[in-house]
Design a protein around this motif. Sequence first.
Motif, short mmCIF file in Angstrom:
data_model
loop_
_atom_site.label_atom_id
_atom_site.label_comp_id
_atom_site.label_asym_id
_atom_site.label_seq_id
_atom_site.Cartn_x
_atom_site.Cartn_y
_atom_site.Cartn_z
N VAL A 20 0.82 -1.21 0.00
CA VAL A 20 0.00 0.00 0.00
C VAL A 20 0.85 1.27 0.00
O VAL A 20 0.60 2.18 -0.80
CB VAL A 20 -0.97 -0.01 1.19
N PRO A 21 1.90 1.40 0.86
CA PRO A 21 2.74 2.60 0.78
C PRO A 21 3.36 2.82 -0.59
O PRO A 21 3.46 3.95 -1.06
CB PRO A 21 3.81 2.34 1.84
N ILE A 22 3.77 1.74 -1.26
CA ILE A 22 4.34 1.89 -2.61
C ILE A 22 3.28 2.39 -3.58
O ILE A 22 3.54 3.28 -4.41
CB ILE A 22 4.93 0.55 -3.09
N ALA A 23 2.07 1.85 -3.49
CA ALA A 23 0.98 2.31 -4.37
C ALA A 23 0.67 3.78 -4.13
O ALA A 23 0.48 4.55 -5.07
CB ALA A 23 -0.26 1.45 -4.16
N PHE A 24 0.64 4.18 -2.85
CA PHE A 24 0.35 5.59 -2.53
C PHE A 24 1.47 6.50 -3.05
O PHE A 24 1.21 7.58 -3.58
CB PHE A 24 0.19 5.77 -1.02
N SER A 25 2.72 6.07 -2.89
CA SER A 25 3.85 6.86 -3.39
C SER A 25 3.79 7.00 -4.91
O SER A 25 4.04 8.07 -5.46
CB SER A 25 5.18 6.22 -2.98
N ALA A 26 3.47 5.90 -5.58
CA ALA A 26 3.37 5.93 -7.04
C ALA A 26 2.24 6.87 -7.48
O ALA A 26 2.39 7.64 -8.44
CB ALA A 26 3.13 4.53 -7.59
N GLY A 27 1.10 6.82 -6.79
CA GLY A 27 -0.02 7.68 -7.13
C GLY A 27 0.29 9.15 -6.96
O GLY A 27 -0.24 9.99 -7.70
N GLY A 28 1.14 9.49 -6.02
CA GLY A 28 1.49 10.88 -5.78
C GLY A 28 2.64 11.38 -6.63
O GLY A 28 3.03 12.55 -6.52
N ASN A 29 3.19 10.52 -7.50
CA ASN A 29 4.35 10.90 -8.32
C ASN A 29 4.17 10.54 -9.79
O ASN A 29 5.12 10.22 -10.48
CB ASN A 29 5.61 10.23 -7.77
N ILE A 30 2.93 10.60 -10.28
CA ILE A 30 2.65 10.31 -11.68
C ILE A 30 3.07 11.51 -12.53
O ILE A 30 2.66 12.63 -12.24
CB ILE A 30 1.15 10.01 -11.88
N PRO A 31 3.87 11.30 -13.56
CA PRO A 31 4.34 12.42 -14.40
C PRO A 31 3.18 13.19 -15.02
O PRO A 31 2.23 12.60 -15.53
CB PRO A 31 5.16 11.72 -15.48
N GLY A 32 3.26 14.51 -14.93
CA GLY A 32 2.25 15.35 -15.55
C GLY A 32 0.96 15.47 -14.78
O GLY A 32 0.01 16.09 -15.27
N LEU A 33 0.90 14.90 -13.59
CA LEU A 33 -0.33 14.95 -12.79
C LEU A 33 0.01 15.49 -11.41
O LEU A 33 0.97 15.04 -10.78
CB LEU A 33 -0.95 13.55 -12.69
N ALA A 34 -0.79 16.44 -10.94
CA ALA A 34 -0.55 17.00 -9.61
C ALA A 34 -0.62 15.89 -8.56
O ALA A 34 -1.52 15.05 -8.61
CB ALA A 34 -1.58 18.07 -9.31
N PRO A 35 0.32 15.87 -7.61
CA PRO A 35 0.36 14.78 -6.62
C PRO A 35 -0.97 14.59 -5.88
O PRO A 35 -1.39 13.46 -5.65
CB PRO A 35 1.47 15.22 -5.66
N GLY A 36 -1.63 15.70 -5.53
CA GLY A 36 -2.87 15.58 -4.79
C GLY A 36 -3.96 14.88 -5.56
O GLY A 36 -4.77 14.13 -5.00
N ILE A 37 -3.99 15.09 -6.89
CA ILE A 37 -5.04 14.49 -7.70
C ILE A 37 -4.81 12.99 -7.82
O ILE A 37 -5.72 12.18 -7.60
CB ILE A 37 -5.08 15.14 -9.10
N GLY A 38 -3.58 12.60 -8.20
CA GLY A 38 -3.29 11.18 -8.33
C GLY A 38 -3.46 10.43 -7.03
O GLY A 38 -4.02 9.33 -6.99
#
Length: 398
Positions: free
Chosen positions: A320-338
């Motif tokens: 889960v922490p890895i998934a959350f980290s990945a979601g907050g670091n998607i290229p071209g997407l604001a961290p809060g949205i992902g």
Amino acid sequence: MAETTNGSADGLRGGYFTRTRAAVSLLFFINGLMMGAWAPKIPIFAASLSLSEAHLGIMLFVFGVGSLLLMPIAGFQISRFGSSRVVLVAALLFIPTIVFITFVDALWVGAVAIFLFGGLAGAMDVAMNANAVEVERSMRRSIMSSCHAFWSLGGLVGAATGGVLIAAIGALGHALLVAGVAFALLAIARTMILVDQPHPSERRERARLPLSPLPWLIGLIALFSMIPEGAILDWGALYLGKELNASTAHSGFAFAAFSLAMAAMRFAGDLVRDRFGAVTTLRLCTIASFVGLIIAGQAPNVTIALIGFGIAGIGISNMVPIAFSAGGNIPGLAPGIGLSVVTSLGYSGILFAPSIIGFIAEYTSLSSVFTAVSLLNLVVLALSGLARHADRIGEAHP
């Protein structure tokens, strides 16, 4: 980031474990303690209302509805008042619900109690995670994995002691003791919590959902990682007691074994990921989760089941922490949205899946359920390459 309190300055001086970090860690521990204490109370809750597996599933569904309704309300209040104020209010309201849920004697009372328990647990969860982000910013280092480790540690203490205390001093005595300890810890944390400022712009940004499939696919990783966690939390005690003939004192050990392994691995999670990378770490964790759930589901006795739940905890700990980290670091997407997409999908798994499991268990067995849940790891394994975005933290946030 706006300047806040002396606690923030404490973080900026570079100390590894500051007062503000200690405070948010205590908040995670309190929330985990309450959830862990709930695990061995579930069979008693079901028995007091004469609930079948299917009817208990409906009650757990109400738990999930409460969480998903109050979580966005908490997020809105955080944008208005800041996480520090919201987390204190949520915790003060959440702690007494462990006592309220012990007094249920009618279906409607049980529904109200479990709605408030789940809803306020979710509200506190959102607020303490938001405060942890603020502490991370003030310290300029990652602490989220260790915060979740303290949640698991609290879950371990609550689950491991719950059955023993219920057998020794009764369900009401257990609830009063847990509430008293939680209030005492909250009193210690209160003066050290980092006081952050409201962020009204975040609420407007999160209103725009992304059209790209990437955050939704990463959200599936979080979803299928958290469903097993919810299954063990809500059904592990009943499984040990009903199908493996565990005593009341031992029934809470399923979630305790799971939480012990999870807490240990989460404290080491950042080091493991730095050493092997997010993709490899996720794949190894997914395999461990798969194997552990198979062992638990096919266990001939309580000891083997606990070993299986422990192995599953080792695996799920960093998925889960890895998934959350990945979601907050998607290229071209604001961290809060992902991150909002990934966390929403993930928490829906831990909140709603247990209720569906109740309906399935009514016609099969919990042994079959835990075995079947292990197959969700195959989907995570297929999508594990997306975890590469979790290694972009330094690039995304220099």
